[in-house]
Scaffold this active site. Structure first.
Site, PDB file in Angstrom:
ATOM      1  N   HIS A 227     -10.115   6.881 -25.195  1.00 28.09           N
ATOM      2  CA  HIS A 227      -9.017   6.384 -24.351  1.00 28.09           C
ATOM      3  C   HIS A 227      -9.365   6.363 -22.846  1.00 28.09           C
ATOM      4  CE1 HIS A 227      -8.146  10.663 -24.213  1.00 28.09           C
ATOM      5  NE2 HIS A 227      -7.433  10.668 -25.320  1.00 28.09           N
ATOM      6  N   VAL A 266       2.402   2.032 -21.479  1.00 25.38           N
ATOM      7  CA  VAL A 266       2.721   3.333 -20.891  1.00 25.38           C
ATOM      8  C   VAL A 266       1.462   4.014 -20.352  1.00 25.38           C
ATOM      9  CG1 VAL A 266       3.653   5.642 -21.336  1.00 25.38           C
ATOM     10  CG2 VAL A 266       4.703   3.648 -22.426  1.00 25.38           C
ATOM     11  N   ASP A 289      -3.717   5.442 -30.535  1.00 27.47           N
ATOM     12  CA  ASP A 289      -3.509   6.874 -30.275  1.00 27.47           C
ATOM     13  C   ASP A 289      -2.100   7.272 -30.726  1.00 27.47           C
ATOM     14  OD1 ASP A 289      -4.320   9.401 -29.486  1.00 27.47           O
ATOM     15  OD2 ASP A 289      -3.699   9.154 -27.411  1.00 27.47           O
TER      16      ASP A 289
END
Length: 399
Positions: A227, A266, A289
């Site tokens: 990520h 987000v 995720d």
């Protein structure tokens, strides 16, 4: 021309647009025995026609999505529900097909050793009418406590004795496909080379690593970043940290460093999505995720050892402002990414299919519609909404 005889049912999908050769092409798709096949021998050698013809009504047929990082969903947390691991994975696998995911890596966050010893052997490698399991992604416990995110600090470790430490921690490496670690938590980087030789993808994340730390890890075989932008040092012009691997000149030209990125609206600002896309598009992989709250309402849930709270579409470690995973399904991430970057529909699709397949070196079977590949594919409309999902040539979801 007669219908083909025998048990090998032949399906012809027509009136469709296929994602092939990095573009949309107007061709029929032919499937037999769970594989995508070349129709030419059907016409010229077997001289027969399909048993079943399916009118796709102009839909896009794309390779099924592959999610390399997903912690759970639909009330299931892979790191927490030890007594119902197999049932939980099956439940998530069946839910994921609604968002176009046909393969995934169940992800375990940093946990006590006995949790790994209990859960890893129970992860089913085969599912019933659900997305296929490609192997487990263990995200930790060899991470930096300063970038722990939603990982419990008391469970974080360092790799002091190479593979011996890993086997003591996980119990077995047999079902592990990806390991996320912080390179500064590894005493001898040679262990990365050993993991890669064993067929495990080493990903860098939850780290305070400098660019040179990351480059050394990549030179030892690390090939993925977990990520991007999240749980790592922010970009700095004098030392860009792991983010700098996207443009490092210390990495050979024939090596691709892949990076997962969460495009849920987000975790990553649209401008950051554009930066990543424009800097190193060939390495970009969309991941969800996703956490146990995927597909559920706001409330209290779990991620591994920690309670989490979902409020107003965002997930936090309960009682804090620390983000702890996403609740956006993969098809939504694909659409958000495509809108944010202005990339082509095909690129957005391939970022969730071909790119993760290449990262795992399974692109001969997954992530494409090439002849000989598995018949794992999805129907999409022009808004990239999932209309149907097929796995092994069998329809497992239709809207």
């Amino acid at each position: 021309m007669a219908s083909c005889s025998g048990d090998s049912r032949l399906i012809q999908f027509f009136n469709c647009r296929l994602v092939r050769d990095h573009r949309l092409v107007e061709e029929d798709l032919w499937v037999r025995n769970g594989k995508i096949i070349n129709p030419e021998p059907i016409f010229f050698d077997e001289r027969c026609k399909a048993h079943t013809l399916i009118n796709c009504e102009g839909a896009i047929i794309a390779p099924g999505y592959i999610d390399l990082q997903i912690n759970g969903g639909y009330g299931v947390d892979f790191s927490y529900d030890k007594d119902t691991t197999e049932q939980g994975v099956q439940k998530v696998a069946r839910g994921l097909v609604k968002s176009g995911v046909t393969s995934f890596c169940p992800t375990l966050v940093t946990s006590p050793n006995d949790t790994y010893h209990t859960i890893l052997p129970r992860i089913p490698m085969h599912t019933d009418r659900g997305a296929g399991v490609l192997g487990v992604h263990v995200e930790g416990p060899f991470i930096n406590p300063q970038k722990k995110g939603a990982h419990p600090e008391h469970c974080i470790q360092s790799i002091d004795n190479g593979l011996e430490t890993l086997c003591e921690t996980y119990g077995s490496l047999e079902r592990i496909k990806i390991i996320t670690l912080a390179p500064e938590q590894v005493k001898e980087l040679a262990v990365i080379s050993e993991l890669v030789e064993a067929g495990i993808v080493v990903s860098l994340g939850h780290s305070m690593a400098s660019l040179s730390d990351g480059e050394r890890a990549v030179q030892h075989g690390a090939s993925l970043i977990t990520h991007l932008f999240n749980a790592m040092l922010p970009f700095h012009h004098r030392d860009p940290g792991l983010v700098g691997l996207l443009a490092s000149d210390a990495i050979p030209a024939d090596r691709t460093v892949y990076f997962g990125i969460i495009a849920d609206g987000v975790h990553t600002h649209p401008a950051a999505l554009r930066i990543a896309y424009r800097t190193h598009c060939q390495g970009l992989i969309l991941v969800t995720d996703a956490i146990s709250a995927l597909g559920l309402e706001d409330g209290i849930h779990h991620i591994g050892q920690l309670p989490l709270e979902v409020k107003q579409g965002k997930a936090f470690v309960a009682g804090s402002d620390t983000l702890c995973g996403s609740i956006a399904p993969m098809d939504e991430c694909v659409r958000i990414f495509q809108r944010a970057t202005g990339c082509s529909q095909v690129f957005a699709i391939e970022a969730a299919s071909l790119h993760p397949a290449r990262c795992l070196r399974i692109e001969a079977e997954k992530g494409t519609l090439d002849f000989g590949s598995d018949a794992d594919f999805i129907f999409l409309n022009d808004e990239l909404e999932v209309l149907a999902t097929w796995i092994g040539g069998v329809c497992v979801h239709a809207k």
